[in-house]
Motif scaffolding. Structure first.
Motif, short mmCIF file in Angstrom:
data_model
loop_
_atom_site.label_atom_id
_atom_site.label_comp_id
_atom_site.label_asym_id
_atom_site.label_seq_id
_atom_site.Cartn_x
_atom_site.Cartn_y
_atom_site.Cartn_z
N SER A 15 -4.60 5.73 5.08
CA SER A 15 -4.07 5.52 6.08
C SER A 15 -2.95 5.58 7.10
N PRO A 16 -3.43 4.86 7.92
CA PRO A 16 -2.27 5.00 8.85
C PRO A 16 -1.00 4.19 8.66
N VAL A 17 0.14 4.37 8.77
CA VAL A 17 1.68 3.62 8.65
C VAL A 17 1.88 2.52 10.49
N TRP A 18 0.94 0.76 10.58
CA TRP A 18 1.21 0.57 11.60
C TRP A 18 2.79 -0.26 11.77
N ASN A 19 2.57 -0.02 13.00
CA ASN A 19 4.19 -1.35 13.72
C ASN A 19 5.05 -0.74 12.89
N ARG A 22 4.48 -1.31 7.82
CA ARG A 22 2.63 -0.82 6.90
C ARG A 22 1.91 -0.58 7.15
N PRO A 23 1.14 -0.08 6.28
CA PRO A 23 -0.31 0.20 6.57
C PRO A 23 -1.02 -1.10 7.33
N PRO A 24 -2.41 -1.25 6.99
CA PRO A 24 -2.96 -1.80 8.33
C PRO A 24 -2.98 -2.87 7.11
N MET A 25 -3.65 -4.14 7.37
CA MET A 25 -3.53 -5.69 6.11
C MET A 25 -4.82 -5.75 5.79
N ILE A 26 -6.12 -4.77 6.76
CA ILE A 26 -6.90 -3.98 5.51
C ILE A 26 -7.34 -3.87 4.30
N MET A 27 -5.94 -2.81 4.12
CA MET A 27 -6.14 -1.99 2.77
C MET A 27 -5.40 -2.71 1.53
N SER A 28 -4.54 -3.39 2.31
CA SER A 28 -3.60 -4.86 1.26
C SER A 28 -5.78 -6.00 0.74
N THR A 29 -6.03 -5.77 1.85
CA THR A 29 -7.23 -6.90 1.98
C THR A 29 -8.36 -5.69 1.05
N LYS A 39 -5.52 2.26 -13.54
CA LYS A 39 -5.59 3.91 -12.47
C LYS A 39 -4.46 4.34 -11.86
N THR A 40 -4.16 5.06 -11.31
CA THR A 40 -3.10 5.52 -11.04
C THR A 40 -3.20 5.40 -9.37
N VAL A 41 -2.86 4.92 -8.28
CA VAL A 41 -3.10 4.95 -7.29
C VAL A 41 -1.79 5.49 -5.99
N ILE A 42 -2.22 6.76 -5.08
CA ILE A 42 -0.98 7.33 -4.38
C ILE A 42 -1.63 7.13 -3.26
N PRO A 43 -1.20 6.00 -2.94
CA PRO A 43 -0.81 6.20 -1.36
C PRO A 43 -0.74 7.69 0.03
N ILE A 44 -1.05 7.40 0.61
CA ILE A 44 -0.95 8.65 1.88
C ILE A 44 -1.02 8.38 2.82
N LEU A 68 1.66 3.40 -10.04
CA LEU A 68 2.19 3.74 -8.30
C LEU A 68 2.44 5.36 -8.73
N ALA A 69 2.22 6.42 -8.40
CA ALA A 69 2.66 7.56 -8.00
C ALA A 69 3.21 8.23 -6.49
N GLU A 70 3.95 9.30 -6.48
CA GLU A 70 4.62 9.04 -5.34
C GLU A 70 3.23 9.87 -4.16
N GLY A 71 4.03 9.02 -3.23
CA GLY A 71 3.03 9.25 -2.11
C GLY A 71 3.15 10.39 -1.19
N LEU A 72 2.63 10.53 -0.03
CA LEU A 72 2.60 11.15 0.95
C LEU A 72 2.94 10.98 2.05
N ALA A 73 3.62 11.13 3.01
CA ALA A 73 3.62 10.55 4.64
C ALA A 73 3.48 11.47 6.10
N VAL A 74 2.91 12.07 6.21
CA VAL A 74 2.63 12.63 7.29
C VAL A 74 3.01 12.28 8.40
#
Length: 98
Positions: A15-19, A22-29, A39-44, A68-74
Protein backbone atom coordinates in the motif's frame (compact mmCIF):
# COMPACT_ATOMS: atom_id res chain seq x y z
CA UNK A 1 -11.15 -15.71 2.05
CA UNK A 2 -13.49 -16.08 5.01
CA UNK A 3 -10.91 -17.97 7.10
CA UNK A 4 -7.95 -15.89 6.05
CA UNK A 5 -5.09 -16.45 3.69
CA UNK A 6 -4.97 -20.21 4.37
CA UNK A 7 -3.22 -21.12 1.12
CA UNK A 8 -0.14 -19.04 1.88
CA UNK A 9 2.60 -19.09 4.50
CA UNK A 10 3.85 -15.62 3.54
CA UNK A 11 1.59 -12.65 2.77
CA UNK A 12 2.90 -9.40 1.30
CA UNK A 13 0.71 -6.41 2.13
CA UNK A 14 1.32 -3.55 -0.27
CA UNK A 15 0.00 0.00 0.00
CA UNK A 16 1.03 3.62 -0.03
CA UNK A 17 1.81 5.39 3.24
CA UNK A 18 -0.62 8.29 3.60
CA UNK A 19 -0.45 11.43 5.70
CA UNK A 20 3.27 10.83 6.16
CA UNK A 21 2.56 8.03 8.61
CA UNK A 22 0.03 5.34 7.91
CA UNK A 23 -1.16 2.88 5.34
CA UNK A 24 -4.76 3.62 4.36
CA UNK A 25 -7.36 2.51 6.94
CA UNK A 26 -8.71 -0.03 4.43
CA UNK A 27 -5.52 -2.03 5.05
CA UNK A 28 -6.30 -2.36 8.78
CA UNK A 29 -9.91 -3.18 7.94
CA UNK A 30 -8.66 -5.90 5.58
CA UNK A 31 -6.17 -7.42 8.01
CA UNK A 32 -8.53 -7.30 10.99
CA UNK A 33 -11.13 -9.26 8.99
CA UNK A 34 -8.78 -12.17 8.28
CA UNK A 35 -6.84 -14.73 10.30
CA UNK A 36 -3.08 -14.36 9.84
CA UNK A 37 -2.08 -16.63 12.75
CA UNK A 38 0.98 -18.67 11.84
CA UNK A 39 1.64 -16.59 8.72
CA UNK A 40 4.54 -14.32 7.90
CA UNK A 41 3.32 -10.82 7.03
CA UNK A 42 5.57 -8.49 5.05
CA UNK A 43 4.65 -4.82 4.57
CA UNK A 44 5.56 -3.08 1.33
CA UNK A 45 4.86 0.61 0.95
CA UNK A 46 5.36 3.47 -1.40
CA UNK A 47 6.25 6.64 0.42
CA UNK A 48 7.15 10.27 0.11
CA UNK A 49 9.14 10.79 3.32
CA UNK A 50 8.23 8.37 6.09
CA UNK A 51 9.57 4.95 5.14
CA UNK A 52 7.20 2.25 6.35
CA UNK A 53 5.52 4.76 8.66
CA UNK A 54 3.38 2.90 11.17
CA UNK A 55 2.78 -0.10 8.89
CA UNK A 56 4.79 -2.48 11.06
CA UNK A 57 3.03 -1.40 14.25
CA UNK A 58 -0.39 -1.40 12.56
CA UNK A 59 0.04 -4.91 11.11
CA UNK A 60 1.45 -6.28 14.35
CA UNK A 61 -1.72 -5.07 16.08
CA UNK A 62 -4.16 -6.15 13.36
CA UNK A 63 -2.56 -9.54 12.59
CA UNK A 64 -2.29 -11.26 16.00
CA UNK A 65 -0.33 -14.48 15.86
CA UNK A 66 1.50 -13.52 12.68
CA UNK A 67 5.22 -13.01 12.35
CA UNK A 68 6.08 -9.64 10.91
CA UNK A 69 9.10 -9.75 8.59
CA UNK A 70 11.31 -6.93 7.33
CA UNK A 71 9.30 -4.71 5.05
CA UNK A 72 10.25 -2.51 2.14
CA UNK A 73 9.48 1.16 1.57
CA UNK A 74 10.13 2.61 -1.88
CA UNK A 75 9.91 6.29 -2.65
CA UNK A 76 6.85 6.73 -4.87
CA UNK A 77 8.71 8.76 -7.50
CA UNK A 78 11.39 6.07 -7.74
CA UNK A 79 9.25 2.93 -8.08
CA UNK A 80 10.07 2.50 -11.76
CA UNK A 81 13.80 2.53 -10.91
CA UNK A 82 13.64 0.31 -7.80
CA UNK A 83 14.18 -3.13 -9.32
CA UNK A 84 17.73 -3.55 -7.96
CA UNK A 85 16.59 -2.42 -4.49
CA UNK A 86 13.66 -4.86 -4.58
CA UNK A 87 15.84 -7.77 -5.75
CA UNK A 88 18.38 -7.09 -2.97
CA UNK A 89 15.58 -6.91 -0.38
CA UNK A 90 14.00 -10.16 -1.63
CA UNK A 91 17.32 -11.98 -1.28
CA UNK A 92 17.89 -10.49 2.18
CA UNK A 93 14.52 -11.68 3.50
CA UNK A 94 14.80 -15.09 1.81
CA UNK A 95 12.14 -14.77 -0.88
CA UNK A 96 12.94 -15.84 -4.41
CA UNK A 97 13.71 -12.96 -6.75
CA UNK A 98 11.64 -12.80 -9.87
Amino acid sequence: MPNGPTRYDTVLLGSPVWNVLRPPMIMSTFTEALDFRGKTVIPITTRAMSGLGTAERDYTASCPGATLAEGLAVRGEEVSKAEAEVQTWLKRIGLPPR
